[in-house]
Design a protein around this motif. Structure first.
Motif: not given
Length: 366
Positions: A191, A194-195, A199-202, A207, A209-210, A216
């Protein structure tokens, strides 16, 4: 003082150079590795170090560091581990053995939430328990954690990757640790990556669910597609298999996040076999991994410091057992941060890093 400052790098290098003891042959029920003799009139303190396995270079280095520190602090050290990543039962047995032996404390890289009940049992029995490398969930399962900020490690990888793409579309493979266990080091690195990419990680503790496609915002920004979340078990062969599965879904992957460097090497093997190339980022900073950065196999890796975790943890337990002050968490965090530095030979604007040559001076393992 930052890890990238010359004085800190020298200090870490000296620590690493001092650890020259032979590797430990630890497994399952443990290896009693101290002399147990008295030093300065102080009674020896019984401590168990329980790692996830005894083959990963990260844990081998941690075991070496703990053994060296045991003699300095008059600790009677027992080293134990699971048989492999995911062996909750092996760690639970080692915890129960430590309680039965009358140890004063435990250093553990917790496998998963499956060992939480055993850790509580140890603390209820009066043992001081310190997690190393992997903060448990919840954090207060142990007395304190000494670890890398794994979220920050992942973010450094993601920031570097986004900047390196320079606006190009990112077709991403995420090679995680497990798909059947929830481990903080696993979701924090994934996560965090992704951050760092923007990218929004929800759910930040989950892991996969984004959104699988979108934009990006890191670097110059661009389109992204997440092809897969595959578990490589933290091993080279697992990384290769996971990458093969991802390539079967989309052969045009150009960016690969990996949970650690053995996984990265396996992923590179799968890419080569398929005649493909991709930018690979990882976490650990072992000597083999830093060499992979130097050779171009890994684009960037976030270096952590297992020797520091082990030695600080050993010193803390010995101090607490003798009536001393308990260690405190780092300001703003729920653990004691032992530091991280991004290593790459292709620096990206706005992302602080050191070179592979600098990383090789302070790396651990072979």
């Amino acid at each position: 003082m930052t890890l990238s400052s010359p004085s800190m790098r020298r200090a870490i290098a000296i620590t690493a150079a001092c650890v020259t003891v032979a590797g430990l042959a630890a497994c399952g029920r443990g290896d009693d590795s101290s002399s147990g003799s008295s030093s300065g009139g102080e009674k020896a303190v019984g401590v168990s170090l329980i790692t996830k396995d005894s083959t990963n270079p990260f844990f081998v280095a941690m075991q070496k560091g703990a053994k060296e520190d045991a003699s300095k602090n008059n600790v009677k050290l027992t080293v134990a581990s699971g048989k492999q990543e995911g062996d909750d039962a092996g760690q639970i047995t080692a915890i129960e053995d430590s309680i039965a032996r009358g140890d004063k404390g435990i250093l553990i890289t917790p496998m998963s939430t499956g060992v939480n009940a055993a850790i509580k049992k140890a603390r209820d029995a009066g043992l001081y328990v310190i997690a190393l490398d992997t903060p448990p969930d919840p954090a207060n399962t142990v007395d304190i954690t000494f670890a890398t900020d794994n979220r920050e490690a992942g973010k450094l990888d993601g920031q570097w990757a986004a900047a390196t793409l320079a606006g190009k579309a990112a077709t991403i493979a995420l090679l995680d640790l497990f798909d059947d266990k929830i481990v903080s080091v696993d979701y924090n690195r994934d996560q965090g990556f992704l951050e760092g990419m923007g990218i929004d990680v929800a759910d930040p503790k989950k892991n996969g669910d984004e959104a699988k496609t979108g934009k990006y915002t890191g670097g110059q920004g661009g389109d992204y597609t997440i092809v897969c979340n595959e578990a490589g078990q933290g091993a080279e062969d697992g990384g290769r298999t996971a990458m093969e599965k991802c390539l079967a879904k989309n052969p045009n992957i150009n960016l690969v996040y990996t949970i650690n460097e053995p996984t990265a090497v396996g992923a590179n093997g799968a890419l080569k076999a398929a005649g493909k190339t991709a930018t690979i980022v990882s976490v650990d900073g072992g000597c083999a991994g830093v060499s992979s950065v130097k050779s171009g196999v890994i684009g960037a890796t976030a270096q952590q410091y297992p020797l520091k975790m082990a030695t600080l943890g050993m010193e803390a337990i010995a101090k607490v057992a003798r009536g001393g002050e308990k260690p405190a968490t780092t300001s703003g965090l729920d653990f004691f941060n032992t530091g991280v530095a991004l290593i790459t030979d292709k620096p990206a604007e706005g992302v602080k890093s050191i070179t592979s040559d600098e990383g090789l001076k302070i790396c651990w393992g072979n």
